[in-house]
Design a protein around this motif. Sequence first.
Motif, PDB file in Angstrom:
ATOM      1  N   LYS A  22       0.894  -1.257   0.083  1.00  0.00           N
ATOM      2  CA  LYS A  22       0.136   0.008  -0.203  1.00  0.00           C
ATOM      3  C   LYS A  22       0.724   1.285  -0.042  1.00  0.00           C
ATOM      4  O   LYS A  22       1.995   1.273   0.666  1.00  0.00           O
ATOM      5  N   GLY A  23       0.461   2.300  -0.850  1.00  0.00           N
ATOM      6  CA  GLY A  23       1.334   3.289  -0.862  1.00  0.00           C
ATOM      7  C   GLY A  23       0.682   4.448  -1.756  1.00  0.00           C
ATOM      8  O   GLY A  23      -0.268   4.359  -2.352  1.00  0.00           O
ATOM      9  N   TRP A  24       1.600   5.369  -2.238  1.00  0.00           N
ATOM     10  CA  TRP A  24       1.102   6.436  -3.094  1.00  0.00           C
ATOM     11  C   TRP A  24       2.038   6.214  -4.417  1.00  0.00           C
ATOM     12  O   TRP A  24       2.910   6.056  -4.548  1.00  0.00           O
ATOM     13  N   VAL A  25       1.203   6.685  -5.442  1.00  0.00           N
ATOM     14  CA  VAL A  25       1.681   6.779  -6.730  1.00  0.00           C
ATOM     15  C   VAL A  25       2.719   7.676  -7.025  1.00  0.00           C
ATOM     16  O   VAL A  25       2.384   8.882  -6.832  1.00  0.00           O
ATOM     17  N   ARG A  26       3.912   7.512  -7.467  1.00  0.00           N
ATOM     18  CA  ARG A  26       4.961   8.645  -7.645  1.00  0.00           C
ATOM     19  C   ARG A  26       4.918   8.840  -9.210  1.00  0.00           C
ATOM     20  O   ARG A  26       5.603   9.832  -9.761  1.00  0.00           O
ATOM     21  N   ALA A  27       4.823   7.657  -9.811  1.00  0.00           N
ATOM     22  CA  ALA A  27       4.745   7.888 -11.247  1.00  0.00           C
ATOM     23  C   ALA A  27       3.933   6.760 -12.089  1.00  0.00           C
ATOM     24  O   ALA A  27       3.832   5.597 -11.400  1.00  0.00           O
ATOM     25  N   PHE A  28       3.292   7.068 -13.121  1.00  0.00           N
ATOM     26  CA  PHE A  28       2.567   5.919 -13.646  1.00  0.00           C
ATOM     27  C   PHE A  28       2.922   5.769 -15.347  1.00  0.00           C
ATOM     28  O   PHE A  28       2.546   6.998 -16.088  1.00  0.00           O
ATOM     29  N   ARG A  29       3.542   4.978 -15.863  1.00  0.00           N
ATOM     30  CA  ARG A  29       3.959   5.188 -17.118  1.00  0.00           C
ATOM     31  C   ARG A  29       3.436   4.058 -18.046  1.00  0.00           C
ATOM     32  O   ARG A  29       3.012   2.820 -17.657  1.00  0.00           O
ATOM     33  N   ASN A  30       3.139   4.425 -19.242  1.00  0.00           N
ATOM     34  CA  ASN A  30       2.511   3.556 -20.329  1.00  0.00           C
ATOM     35  C   ASN A  30       1.485   2.697 -19.840  1.00  0.00           C
ATOM     36  O   ASN A  30       1.204   1.728 -20.350  1.00  0.00           O
ATOM     37  N   ALA A  35       5.301   3.584 -10.148  1.00  0.00           N
ATOM     38  CA  ALA A  35       6.359   3.729  -9.065  1.00  0.00           C
ATOM     39  C   ALA A  35       5.626   3.798  -7.689  1.00  0.00           C
ATOM     40  O   ALA A  35       4.979   4.890  -7.738  1.00  0.00           O
ATOM     41  N   LEU A  36       5.874   3.093  -6.897  1.00  0.00           N
ATOM     42  CA  LEU A  36       4.760   3.203  -5.579  1.00  0.00           C
ATOM     43  C   LEU A  36       5.743   3.358  -4.566  1.00  0.00           C
ATOM     44  O   LEU A  36       6.752   2.542  -4.416  1.00  0.00           O
ATOM     45  N   ASN A  37       5.584   4.067  -3.736  1.00  0.00           N
ATOM     46  CA  ASN A  37       6.313   4.673  -2.530  1.00  0.00           C
ATOM     47  C   ASN A  37       5.416   4.578  -1.378  1.00  0.00           C
ATOM     48  O   ASN A  37       4.423   5.145  -1.261  1.00  0.00           O
ATOM     49  N   ASP A  38       5.772   4.183  -0.265  1.00  0.00           N
ATOM     50  CA  ASP A  38       5.172   3.902   0.905  1.00  0.00           C
ATOM     51  C   ASP A  38       5.663   4.539   2.112  1.00  0.00           C
ATOM     52  O   ASP A  38       5.413   4.556   3.286  1.00  0.00           O
ATOM     53  N   GLY A  39       6.765   5.258   1.990  1.00  0.00           N
ATOM     54  CA  GLY A  39       7.505   6.100   3.007  1.00  0.00           C
ATOM     55  C   GLY A  39       8.378   5.187   3.640  1.00  0.00           C
ATOM     56  O   GLY A  39       9.339   5.832   4.306  1.00  0.00           O
ATOM     57  N   SER A  40       8.450   3.930   3.737  1.00  0.00           N
ATOM     58  CA  SER A  40       9.244   3.083   4.420  1.00  0.00           C
ATOM     59  C   SER A  40      10.843   3.057   3.809  1.00  0.00           C
ATOM     60  O   SER A  40      11.894   2.927   4.694  1.00  0.00           O
ATOM     61  N   THR A  41      10.985   3.667   2.771  1.00  0.00           N
ATOM     62  CA  THR A  41      12.207   3.799   1.970  1.00  0.00           C
ATOM     63  C   THR A  41      12.126   4.861   1.014  1.00  0.00           C
ATOM     64  O   THR A  41      11.093   5.086   0.512  1.00  0.00           O
ATOM     65  N   LEU A 104       1.368  19.781  -5.586  1.00  0.00           N
ATOM     66  CA  LEU A 104       2.453  18.679  -6.022  1.00  0.00           C
ATOM     67  C   LEU A 104       2.724  18.486  -7.365  1.00  0.00           C
ATOM     68  O   LEU A 104       1.603  17.870  -7.829  1.00  0.00           O
ATOM     69  N   GLN A 105       3.810  18.830  -8.015  1.00  0.00           N
ATOM     70  CA  GLN A 105       3.650  18.083  -9.513  1.00  0.00           C
ATOM     71  C   GLN A 105       4.954  17.154  -9.668  1.00  0.00           C
ATOM     72  O   GLN A 105       5.923  17.122  -8.975  1.00  0.00           O
ATOM     73  N   PRO A 106       4.623  16.193 -10.553  1.00  0.00           N
ATOM     74  CA  PRO A 106       5.915  15.304 -10.802  1.00  0.00           C
ATOM     75  C   PRO A 106       6.828  15.979 -11.238  1.00  0.00           C
ATOM     76  O   PRO A 106       7.611  15.361 -12.338  1.00  0.00           O
ATOM     77  N   LYS A 107       7.567  16.908 -10.871  1.00  0.00           N
ATOM     78  CA  LYS A 107       8.879  17.524 -11.450  1.00  0.00           C
ATOM     79  C   LYS A 107       9.361  18.360 -10.520  1.00  0.00           C
ATOM     80  O   LYS A 107       8.897  18.538  -9.236  1.00  0.00           O
TER      81      LYS A 107
END
Length: 481
Positions: A22-30, A35-41, A104-107
């Motif tokens: 479970k986490g937050w989407v950092r990017a979604f390609r194609n 790219a999923l990030n859950d804050g643990s790393t 926030l923007q992915p840039k």
Amino acid sequence: MQRTKIADLLRTEPTGTTVLVKGWVRAFRNNQFIALNDGSTANNLQVVVDFEQTNPELIQRIKFGAAIGARGELVESQGKGQRIELKVEHLEIYGDCNPEEYPLQPKKQTLEFLREQAHLRFRTNTFGAVFRIRHALAFAIHRFFNEQGFVYLHTPIITASDAEGAGEMFRVTTLDPANPPKTEGGAVDFSQDFFGKAANLTVSGQLEAELGAMALGSVYTFGPTFRAENSNTTRHLAEFWMIEPEVAFADLNDNMDLAENMLRYVISYALEHCMDDLKILEERLIEEEKSKPQDQRSEMTLTEKLRFVTESHFERLTYTEAIDILRNSNPNKKGKFQYPIEAWGADLQSEHERYLVEKHFKKPVILTDYPAAIKAFYMRLNDGTEPGKETVRAMDILFPGIGEIVGGSQREERYDVLVSKMEAMHIPTEEMYWYLDTRRFGSCPHAGFGLGFERLILFVTGMTNIRDVIAFPRYPGSAEF
Ligand code: 4AD
Ligand code: MG
């Protein structure tokens, strides 16, 4: 099914087991790779969606910033850049994130902009790294003192005394500000206030830590401290966290050794345990430096600098020796200092501290034995100094890029000397009977220091503004969030 943290997954081998992340989407390609990030790393997990098998409405909702859960098989990754990935069998959206409205923007976004979005900035790579490192440093500090047999003492946050005697306190009161009770003389009558006297937020836990040290031997506090000084700099906060050890039967040399060992220990801890986060910050700095002229770029990368400090012995010299170096320095002779060094007795400004550390010695410096007149009342008077040239057993540790990171001293343990000093500096001796009692009953030489936690984090993360290393900075004109 229990969720697994991404940090744990990335440490495992792709075993073909089914896991839930479970986490937050950092990017979604194609329409395929999340790219999923859950804050643990700092690292993301690649989550692969089979878009032919997935409801297009669901795919539509996989947006930068959305909170999702994904269950599937953990497999060896076919693509470059990651060892393992998750093949989604079931996807769930917990919280949508509308890109039209999301600040926030992915840039790359500036730190200044993100400061205004401090409630969201944890979600960026930079701030994720900063706050994981902040946590690791706090843990390392507790571990260091625990290993050394110190007792963690929780000193009060509300006090009636001014530990530094500098009058930079925030008042704590429940009196009606529009109509406070008055004494016959017309002053505010704090005897009718909540505590029966004027109270304020603490500027330092030192005085109470001294009381603890006089029985427990070695104690430390680690808590928030407050200063109502109007300093709008990249090094000052109105609310900051301070680590203050206090040790009985210790002198200034013991104090310097303790501070040096602690700093080396916690920085080594970060190098050992926070490499992923340090690398993110290191790359950020390298990018940032590209816009600077060659001669202003730093000679070392972030991790090289940290390693250098863990391996170097701090240069120790007296204030008087430092004044001589500064007086004869090129910037002083050429009038480059904003505050030229003329006479002995001058307080050192951050430009002087940084000259000593960054230009002259090129390593951390401990300055000792400052003029009594520019230091707090509790510092031990050096024996045999000339009248007018009295010095105290003070120490300040100066770090590259930071200036003062630690301030401390051996304490004045002699009752008579302390009382006359307090009287001369207008520190109320009757109200502070409890402090003086330690000098009346079983007094002993003792010493301690204060490490500004945010200044340590600035150094370790390479961030340049103290407002970016505390979650919700408080400074003049700002108490947002
Ligand atoms: O030098 P300071 O004022 O010393 C004391 O408070 C002593 N009572 C400490 C002691 O001996 N137990 O503050 C100690 C450190 C500074 O070196 C600096 O790192 C940090 O606290 N500091 C601040 N950090 C952020 N914002 C501020 N306004 C700070 N003021 C001090
Ligand atoms: Mg200081």
